[in-house]
Scaffold this active site. Sequence first.
Site, PDB file in Angstrom:
ATOM      1  N   GLU A 168     -24.081 -93.303 -41.662  1.00  0.00           N
ATOM      2  CA  GLU A 168     -23.015 -92.565 -42.346  1.00  0.00           C
ATOM      3  C   GLU A 168     -23.066 -91.063 -42.069  1.00  0.00           C
ATOM      4  O   GLU A 168     -22.031 -90.422 -41.875  1.00  0.00           O
ATOM      5  CB  GLU A 168     -23.075 -92.802 -43.865  1.00  0.00           C
ATOM      6  CG  GLU A 168     -22.769 -94.219 -44.304  1.00  0.00           C
ATOM      7  CD  GLU A 168     -23.988 -95.137 -44.221  1.00  0.00           C
ATOM      8  OE1 GLU A 168     -25.100 -94.646 -43.902  1.00  0.00           O
ATOM      9  OE2 GLU A 168     -23.825 -96.352 -44.461  1.00  0.00           O
ATOM     10  N   PHE A 170     -21.611 -94.242 -50.946  1.00  0.00           N
ATOM     11  CA  PHE A 170     -22.390 -93.705 -49.828  1.00  0.00           C
ATOM     12  C   PHE A 170     -21.825 -92.390 -49.291  1.00  0.00           C
ATOM     13  O   PHE A 170     -22.303 -91.880 -48.272  1.00  0.00           O
ATOM     14  CB  PHE A 170     -22.520 -94.753 -48.718  1.00  0.00           C
ATOM     15  CG  PHE A 170     -23.143 -96.036 -49.200  1.00  0.00           C
ATOM     16  CD1 PHE A 170     -24.238 -96.005 -50.048  1.00  0.00           C
ATOM     17  CD2 PHE A 170     -22.621 -97.267 -48.848  1.00  0.00           C
ATOM     18  CE1 PHE A 170     -24.811 -97.182 -50.525  1.00  0.00           C
ATOM     19  CE2 PHE A 170     -23.194 -98.453 -49.316  1.00  0.00           C
ATOM     20  CZ  PHE A 170     -24.283 -98.416 -50.161  1.00  0.00           C
TER      21      PHE A 170
END
Length: 622
Positions: A378, A403
Amino acid sequence: MGLAPLGYRLFARWLEHDPSEPTWPDRDRFVLSAGHASMLLYSLLHLSGYDLPMEQLRRFRQLESLTPGHPEYGLTAGVETTTGPLGQGFGNAVGMALAERLLAARFNRPGHDVVDHRTVVVASDGDLMEGVSAEAASLAGHLELHKLVVFWDDNEITIDGATDLAFAREDVLARFEAYGWRTVECADGLDLAAVDEAIETAFASDGRPTIVRVPTTIGYPAPTKSGTSKAHGAPLGADEIAATKEAMGWEYPPFVVPDEVSAHFDQRSRGQAARNAWQQRFDAYRTDHPDRATELERIWSGKLPDGWDSDLPVFETGSKTATRKTSERVLNAFAARVPEMIGGSADLAASNNTTIADGGDVGAKDFSGRNLHFGVREHAMAAIANGMALHQLRPFVGTFLTFSDYMRPSVRLAALSHIPSIFVFTHDSIGLGEDGPTHQPIEHLAALRAMPNLEVIRPADGSETVGAWRRALTRQDGPTALILTRQGLPELEGTDPDGVDHGAYRVAGPSDPQVVLAATGSEVSVAVDAAGILSDRGITASVVSMPCWEAVSDTSAVFPDGVPVLSVEAATSFGWQRFADAHVSIETFGVSAPASDAFAHFGFSPENVADAAQRLLSPSEE
Ligand SMILES: Cc1ncc(C[n+]2csc(CCOP(=O)(O)OP(=O)(O)O)c2C)c(N)n1
Ligand SMILES: [Mg+2]
């Protein structure tokens, strides 16, 4: 000082850049990932002939100078990206190198390499210790970004002391080799011939990205402080400066550059020649491929194509769809018209609904696709998106809202440096259900809304999703976070794409209610139902959808004076105090349960919201 030989040779010999035209589209990109060495970059820009006069170097780190503590994109000509938070520049550079490949695959034609440049990075020990650079390097190796060259300033020093405190056992080059990179050793980073040799080797690609280990001495040649962590950030002091100048045989006063040095270093004529040669290639390309040339120039200009917002989907009132799914339809409608929209997800494409239908996957052997697979990375995904956006693409990248924390440093840099990356955050509340509290965002909306220059848009249904994407795409000066549901939501009667641009607008009830219910996303329909219950109880309530707080200017029309406001949002109430007097919210972590049970558990039923509104009107009737 230890990087001066490398910087000098790069800027004055190897990089294709034109100080007179810092935004020439096919220039080599230079990223100083170790942004704390900003004075190195400022010196190189000044000496090369960029518009950075000595006066600005004198004003290093002073208020409103062009030479801030760390390089800032958009402020100083020649600074390609804002760096300082270690590892970010590395990630941005991977994004730039990727953008170069993506544009080359789309626009270059046999005999016409009009997109063809290197991305060159200087990274420090700290850059290579940070996880984000490891994620980005792993993906760069996988994608064989062969025009990416990283110079590692191996000075064996960080702030706390020698790297043997925390970084001595790692074989960095072996690690990069394992990522699929080529590794090159420079014999001596302080020796110009050795530096040239290393650059020459690195610039002759073997099909892989390249990392060059450049052994240097920090603070060289300061007699007592070089080679120690004392040279990292503290001023050398007058005595050490005098001794350093003596060691170098340098007899000029501060801030004086002898004429012959200026003349030797000035890159304007070399740069102009390189750019003219490219311009001739581009003119020939235009002759052979006029439409492509025009299209490429449009992308470079940052202007959306004509008709970019035609053929948008219309959602039937009453139908029930998750906003991640309405988003997929809207994204695809825009993507059909806007070829520079290229994006993907961190291994959640089917959940984030970020796939461009028939867009094709991007891979090492084929960069013509539009769907990127970032893997479970990410942080690098966001840093890479920023680099792509700095290279004139319109990237969108997705993961679960919870996230967003893994990406936050890059989201922040996008906001700080006015980069229009689009972050798609789905599974936006306890409504994701059974995955439970680890996956249920609570404080994330507040945390994202707290960030200056980030627009956070949480649409209530398909209609608002249209407005959300439209706003994100028209934004040029900063990033957007789209906050989308996993679960189905009813298409509401009163919603409107334009409502997103108002930030807050009334979707139900009278303009002069007894109580206002202010909600976003999935809670707007709950508020609408609650208003119906209140009406049965003889209480008039209006429902205000607030998809984008940052777009709100005047609230007087939606929040009439003296009328109490109840906020309804399945997240912490932190921040809602600005608008509301009481809150239906979640002040703990979530629960693992089916979504409907989780919503009921936390009081997000129309009845409970109606009760809370009634209590707000007459607190004594508890
Ligand atoms: C993410 C992040 N953490 C911490 C810092 C503070 N910091 C600045 S430079 C540095 C490390 C310095 O070592 P190195 O990266 O090797 O640079 P050098 O001193 O050799 O120039 C640190 C911890 C930072 N800029 N970014
Ligand atoms: Mg170091």
